[in-house]
Design a protein around this motif. Structure first.
Motif, PDB file in Angstrom:
ATOM      1  N   GLU A 106       3.310  15.346   3.186  1.00  0.00           N
ATOM      2  CA  GLU A 106       2.884  14.119   2.507  1.00  0.00           C
ATOM      3  C   GLU A 106       2.601  12.957   3.451  1.00  0.00           C
ATOM      4  N   ALA A 107       3.302  12.894   4.579  1.00  0.00           N
ATOM      5  CA  ALA A 107       3.136  11.739   5.477  1.00  0.00           C
ATOM      6  C   ALA A 107       1.696  11.676   5.975  1.00  0.00           C
ATOM      7  N   THR A 108       1.189  10.463   6.093  1.00  0.00           N
ATOM      8  CA  THR A 108      -0.183  10.281   6.552  1.00  0.00           C
ATOM      9  C   THR A 108      -0.207   9.715   7.973  1.00  0.00           C
ATOM     10  N   VAL A 109      -1.354   9.894   8.603  1.00  0.00           N
ATOM     11  CA  VAL A 109      -1.521   9.343   9.952  1.00  0.00           C
ATOM     12  C   VAL A 109      -1.414   7.812   9.893  1.00  0.00           C
ATOM     13  N   GLY A 110      -2.089   7.217   8.895  1.00  0.00           N
ATOM     14  CA  GLY A 110      -2.071   5.763   8.776  1.00  0.00           C
ATOM     15  C   GLY A 110      -0.684   5.226   8.456  1.00  0.00           C
ATOM     16  N   GLY A 111       0.029   5.924   7.575  1.00  0.00           N
ATOM     17  CA  GLY A 111       1.383   5.495   7.225  1.00  0.00           C
ATOM     18  C   GLY A 111       2.277   5.510   8.451  1.00  0.00           C
ATOM     19  N   ASN A 112       2.102   6.523   9.272  1.00  0.00           N
ATOM     20  CA  ASN A 112       2.921   6.616  10.481  1.00  0.00           C
ATOM     21  C   ASN A 112       2.602   5.488  11.461  1.00  0.00           C
ATOM     22  N   VAL A 113       1.320   5.219  11.621  1.00  0.00           N
ATOM     23  CA  VAL A 113       0.930   4.152  12.555  1.00  0.00           C
ATOM     24  C   VAL A 113       1.399   2.794  12.012  1.00  0.00           C
ATOM     25  N   TRP A 152       0.868  -1.184   0.000  1.00  0.00           N
ATOM     26  CA  TRP A 152       0.000   0.000   0.000  1.00  0.00           C
ATOM     27  C   TRP A 152       0.900   1.228   0.000  1.00  0.00           C
ATOM     28  N   LEU A 153       0.524   2.209  -0.800  1.00  0.00           N
ATOM     29  CA  LEU A 153       1.291   3.466  -0.858  1.00  0.00           C
ATOM     30  C   LEU A 153       0.441   4.577  -0.245  1.00  0.00           C
ATOM     31  N   ALA A 154       0.921   5.155   0.850  1.00  0.00           N
ATOM     32  CA  ALA A 154       0.203   6.282   1.472  1.00  0.00           C
ATOM     33  C   ALA A 154       0.936   7.561   1.054  1.00  0.00           C
ATOM     34  N   GLY A 172       6.949   7.153  16.448  1.00  0.00           N
ATOM     35  CA  GLY A 172       5.812   7.528  15.607  1.00  0.00           C
ATOM     36  C   GLY A 172       4.845   8.404  16.397  1.00  0.00           C
ATOM     37  N   PRO A 173       4.822   9.704  16.147  1.00  0.00           N
ATOM     38  CA  PRO A 173       4.008  10.585  16.989  1.00  0.00           C
ATOM     39  C   PRO A 173       2.503  10.397  16.806  1.00  0.00           C
ATOM     40  N   MET A 174       2.093   9.849  15.639  1.00  0.00           N
ATOM     41  CA  MET A 174       0.661   9.595  15.453  1.00  0.00           C
ATOM     42  C   MET A 174       0.230   8.376  16.275  1.00  0.00           C
ATOM     43  N   PHE A 183       7.526  15.212  14.942  1.00  0.00           N
ATOM     44  CA  PHE A 183       8.257  14.443  13.923  1.00  0.00           C
ATOM     45  C   PHE A 183       9.659  15.005  13.762  1.00  0.00           C
ATOM     46  N   LEU A 184      10.584  14.108  13.373  1.00  0.00           N
ATOM     47  CA  LEU A 184      11.803  14.581  12.740  1.00  0.00           C
ATOM     48  C   LEU A 184      11.400  14.710  11.273  1.00  0.00           C
ATOM     49  N   SER A 185      10.992  15.908  10.836  1.00  0.00           N
ATOM     50  CA  SER A 185      10.394  15.936   9.498  1.00  0.00           C
ATOM     51  C   SER A 185      10.861  17.116   8.665  1.00  0.00           C
ATOM     52  N   GLY A 198      15.157  16.806  16.657  1.00  0.00           N
ATOM     53  CA  GLY A 198      15.495  15.422  16.295  1.00  0.00           C
ATOM     54  C   GLY A 198      14.324  14.477  16.510  1.00  0.00           C
ATOM     55  N   ARG A 199      14.627  13.213  16.319  1.00  0.00           N
ATOM     56  CA  ARG A 199      13.609  12.176  16.509  1.00  0.00           C
ATOM     57  C   ARG A 199      13.341  12.022  18.005  1.00  0.00           C
ATOM     58  N   SER A 200      12.095  11.756  18.372  1.00  0.00           N
ATOM     59  CA  SER A 200      11.748  11.647  19.798  1.00  0.00           C
ATOM     60  C   SER A 200      12.528  10.512  20.455  1.00  0.00           C
ATOM     61  N   GLU A 258      -3.556  -6.522   4.808  1.00  0.00           N
ATOM     62  CA  GLU A 258      -4.585  -5.880   5.633  1.00  0.00           C
ATOM     63  C   GLU A 258      -4.371  -4.360   5.620  1.00  0.00           C
ATOM     64  N   LEU A 259      -5.481  -3.655   5.536  1.00  0.00           N
ATOM     65  CA  LEU A 259      -5.425  -2.208   5.365  1.00  0.00           C
ATOM     66  C   LEU A 259      -5.920  -1.512   6.630  1.00  0.00           C
ATOM     67  N   LEU A 260      -5.179  -0.533   7.085  1.00  0.00           N
ATOM     68  CA  LEU A 260      -5.692   0.326   8.169  1.00  0.00           C
ATOM     69  C   LEU A 260      -6.606   1.349   7.503  1.00  0.00           C
ATOM     70  N   TRP A 290       8.282   7.125   3.670  1.00  0.00           N
ATOM     71  CA  TRP A 290       9.223   6.051   4.018  1.00  0.00           C
ATOM     72  C   TRP A 290       9.478   5.172   2.799  1.00  0.00           C
ATOM     73  N   LEU A 291       8.401   4.820   2.074  1.00  0.00           N
ATOM     74  CA  LEU A 291       8.562   3.897   0.937  1.00  0.00           C
ATOM     75  C   LEU A 291       9.599   4.414  -0.056  1.00  0.00           C
ATOM     76  N   PHE A 292       9.610   5.729  -0.297  1.00  0.00           N
ATOM     77  CA  PHE A 292      10.547   6.284  -1.274  1.00  0.00           C
ATOM     78  C   PHE A 292      11.853   6.759  -0.628  1.00  0.00           C
ATOM     79  N   ALA A 297      -9.150   9.393   8.894  1.00  0.00           N
ATOM     80  CA  ALA A 297      -8.871   8.401   7.843  1.00  0.00           C
ATOM     81  C   ALA A 297      -7.381   8.098   7.858  1.00  0.00           C
ATOM     82  N   ALA A 298      -7.033   6.870   7.510  1.00  0.00           N
ATOM     83  CA  ALA A 298      -5.612   6.510   7.458  1.00  0.00           C
ATOM     84  C   ALA A 298      -4.859   7.419   6.491  1.00  0.00           C
ATOM     85  N   THR A 299      -5.561   7.893   5.461  1.00  0.00           N
ATOM     86  CA  THR A 299      -4.919   8.718   4.432  1.00  0.00           C
ATOM     87  C   THR A 299      -4.862  10.204   4.792  1.00  0.00           C
TER      88      THR A 299
HETATM   89  C1  FAD Z   1      14.054  12.052   7.026  1.00  0.00           C
HETATM   90  C2  FAD Z   1      12.962  11.181   7.624  1.00  0.00           C
HETATM   91  C3  FAD Z   1      12.524  11.447   8.913  1.00  0.00           C
HETATM   92  C4  FAD Z   1      11.528  10.641   9.496  1.00  0.00           C
HETATM   93  N1  FAD Z   1      11.137  10.908  10.778  1.00  0.00           N
HETATM   94  C5  FAD Z   1      10.237  10.099  11.372  1.00  0.00           C
HETATM   95  C6  FAD Z   1       9.855  10.306  12.743  1.00  0.00           C
HETATM   96  O1  FAD Z   1      10.306  11.220  13.425  1.00  0.00           O
HETATM   97  N2  FAD Z   1       8.959   9.455  13.286  1.00  0.00           N
HETATM   98  C7  FAD Z   1       8.420   8.426  12.548  1.00  0.00           C
HETATM   99  O2  FAD Z   1       7.599   7.681  13.068  1.00  0.00           O
HETATM  100  N3  FAD Z   1       8.746   8.222  11.276  1.00  0.00           N
HETATM  101  C8  FAD Z   1       9.644   9.008  10.658  1.00  0.00           C
HETATM  102  N4  FAD Z   1       9.991   8.771   9.353  1.00  0.00           N
HETATM  103  C9  FAD Z   1       9.406   7.596   8.628  1.00  0.00           C
HETATM  104  C10 FAD Z   1       8.136   7.948   7.781  1.00  0.00           C
HETATM  105  O3  FAD Z   1       8.384   9.036   6.943  1.00  0.00           O
HETATM  106  C11 FAD Z   1       6.932   8.274   8.683  1.00  0.00           C
HETATM  107  O4  FAD Z   1       6.692   7.189   9.565  1.00  0.00           O
HETATM  108  C12 FAD Z   1       5.657   8.581   7.908  1.00  0.00           C
HETATM  109  O5  FAD Z   1       4.649   8.989   8.793  1.00  0.00           O
HETATM  110  C13 FAD Z   1       5.139   7.420   7.064  1.00  0.00           C
HETATM  111  O6  FAD Z   1       3.898   7.820   6.496  1.00  0.00           O
HETATM  112  P1  FAD Z   1       3.614   7.721   4.937  1.00  0.00           P
HETATM  113  O7  FAD Z   1       2.197   8.127   4.733  1.00  0.00           O
HETATM  114  O8  FAD Z   1       4.617   8.492   4.158  1.00  0.00           O
HETATM  115  O9  FAD Z   1       3.794   6.161   4.717  1.00  0.00           O
HETATM  116  P2  FAD Z   1       4.368   5.343   3.456  1.00  0.00           P
HETATM  117  O10 FAD Z   1       5.817   5.603   3.267  1.00  0.00           O
HETATM  118  O11 FAD Z   1       3.472   5.526   2.265  1.00  0.00           O
HETATM  119  O12 FAD Z   1       4.108   3.854   4.016  1.00  0.00           O
HETATM  120  C14 FAD Z   1       4.809   3.378   5.136  1.00  0.00           C
HETATM  121  C15 FAD Z   1       4.475   1.884   5.327  1.00  0.00           C
HETATM  122  O13 FAD Z   1       3.146   1.708   5.816  1.00  0.00           O
HETATM  123  C16 FAD Z   1       2.348   0.961   4.889  1.00  0.00           C
HETATM  124  N5  FAD Z   1       1.030   1.607   4.906  1.00  0.00           N
HETATM  125  C17 FAD Z   1       0.796   2.929   4.718  1.00  0.00           C
HETATM  126  N6  FAD Z   1      -0.506   3.196   4.898  1.00  0.00           N
HETATM  127  C18 FAD Z   1      -1.106   2.019   5.207  1.00  0.00           C
HETATM  128  C19 FAD Z   1      -2.461   1.658   5.527  1.00  0.00           C
HETATM  129  N7  FAD Z   1      -3.460   2.561   5.562  1.00  0.00           N
HETATM  130  N8  FAD Z   1      -2.734   0.354   5.791  1.00  0.00           N
HETATM  131  C20 FAD Z   1      -1.733  -0.577   5.770  1.00  0.00           C
HETATM  132  N9  FAD Z   1      -0.442  -0.289   5.488  1.00  0.00           N
HETATM  133  C21 FAD Z   1      -0.127   0.999   5.212  1.00  0.00           C
HETATM  134  C22 FAD Z   1       3.084   1.032   3.564  1.00  0.00           C
HETATM  135  O14 FAD Z   1       2.808  -0.078   2.732  1.00  0.00           O
HETATM  136  C23 FAD Z   1       4.539   1.070   4.034  1.00  0.00           C
HETATM  137  O15 FAD Z   1       4.967  -0.229   4.379  1.00  0.00           O
HETATM  138  C24 FAD Z   1      10.966   9.563   8.744  1.00  0.00           C
HETATM  139  C25 FAD Z   1      11.389   9.334   7.423  1.00  0.00           C
HETATM  140  C26 FAD Z   1      12.395  10.124   6.869  1.00  0.00           C
HETATM  141  C27 FAD Z   1      12.816   9.829   5.435  1.00  0.00           C
END
Ligand code: FAD
Length: 272
Positions: free
Chosen positions: A105-112, A27-29, A119-121, A96-98, A189-191, A162-164, A33-35, A66-68
């Motif tokens: 771009e980061a989503t709540v669901g992606g973080n969880v 799944w791509l949110a 993961g602050p979410m 976040f360290l963001s 920095g990161r928590s 399985e999808l959140l 992280w994926l990229f 929503a996860a997105t």
């Molecule tokens: C420089 C940098 C700093 C970062 N700092 C932090 C930080 O401080 N804390 C932290 O927690 N993370 C951090 N991250 C990691 C990541 O960017 C975050 O966790 C972010 O919130 C992921 O969300 P996303 O929507 O981009 O997820 P994506 O990259 O799209 O997906 C992440 C993973 O979750 C899966 N996924 C996504 N959505 C769903 C869904 N709805 N159901 C099931 N599976 C799903 C994807 O398949 C993938 O495996 C960092 C990354 C980078 C590159």
């Protein structure tokens, strides 16, 4: 970065279009992280944005996220005044360290679903007693408290495919008073440690949620105002030494010390 193992990007209108889950699917949110690193075992991305789930829904039950929903959308949301815990949404979005890209771009669901200790979410939705709704590929939806969703560092209860779908924060939890403590080893920095305490208005109960210092969220629930010793003993009982995270952002003794320290500050702030 370019993911040169990807041969297909699916853009479904409904999650039901993905009936059969194959090894190599992801799944791509937000993709933050994926990229961010090579995905050698992934050949197909399934974009969740085309499902067009409404980001936030306020109802009599509370706030459904929503996860997105992006972190930026959650941060922009104005919680109703009666939600004493409303400012916690912003506190956690800022935890976040963001970069600009991650923030937008980061989503709540992606973080969880990443299920990283920092993961602050996860901190937010566990502390506010959120319930996640999961959509398996071949069964009925199921619900699980966010506090039980994450089982370890980058580990959770999701089965393959399985999808959140969403996380519901109940209005009772949103009405609670809160205290927030966070520490990072480096500026922005990161928590290393993130603790949240919540308390029902006109009551002396206390819920302490420990995140970032531990591999998974740990919750300590007290029916009435605890003493300092009771809180410290509860931490000792719930967090064995090997549950403290050991990485470049903090050693286990450092994280343990700050966990005690912030838990006591939270106790004093909410229960004194
Ligand atoms: C420089 C940098 C700093 C970062 N700092 C932090 C930080 O401080 N804390 C932290 O927690 N993370 C951090 N991250 C990691 C990541 O960017 C975050 O966790 C972010 O919130 C992921 O969300 P996303 O929507 O981009 O997820 P994506 O990259 O799209 O997906 C992440 C993973 O979750 C899966 N996924 C996504 N959505 C769903 C869904 N709805 N159901 C099931 N599976 C799903 C994807 O398949 C993938 O495996 C960092 C990354 C980078 C590159």
């Amino acid at each position: 970065m370019n993911l040169n193992t990807i041969v297909e990007v699916k853009r479904p209108k409904s999650a039901d279009e993905i009936q059969h889950w194959h090894e190599g699917y992801a799944w791509l949110a937000g993709g933050t992280w994926l990229f961010s690193e090579q995905q050698v075992h992934t050949n197909t991305l399934i974009d969740l944005q085309t499902l067009r789930w409404p980001a936030l829904d306020v109802s009599d039950r509370g706030l459904e996220i929503a996860a997105t929903c992006t972190v930026a959308d959650l941060y922009a949301f104005q919680p109703p005044d009666e939600w004493n815990a409303g400012p916690l949404l912003g506190e956690c979005c800022r935890s976040f360290l963001s970069s600009f890209k991650i923030w937008n771009e980061a989503t709540v669901g992606g973080n969880v679903c990443m299920s990283l200790p920092a993961g602050p979410m996860i901190s937010l939705t566990a502390a506010l007693e959120g319930t996640s709704t999961l959509w398996p590929r071949d069964g009925a939806p199921r619900e699980i408290p966010v506090a039980d969703f994450v089982t370890g560092n980058n580990k959770n209860v999701l089965q393959p495919g399985e999808l959140l779908r969403s996380i519901l924060l109940p209005k009772e939890a949103l009405a609670k008073r809160f205290a927030f403590r966070r520490s990072t080893l480096t500026h922005l920095g990161r928590s290393a440690v993130l603790l949240i305490g919540t308390q029902t208005p006109q009551s002396k109960d206390l819920l302490v949620t420990i995140t970032a210092s531990t591999l998974r969220p740990v919750q300590l629930r007290f029916e009435s105002a605890p003493s300092a010793k009771v809180v410290r003993d509860a931490i000792d009982a719930a967090v064995p030494d090997d549950l403290y995270l050991d990485d470049v952002h903090g050693s286990p003794p450092y994280r343990r010390h700050l966990t005690y320290y912030y838990a006591e500050q939270i106790r004093q702030e909410l229960c004194a």
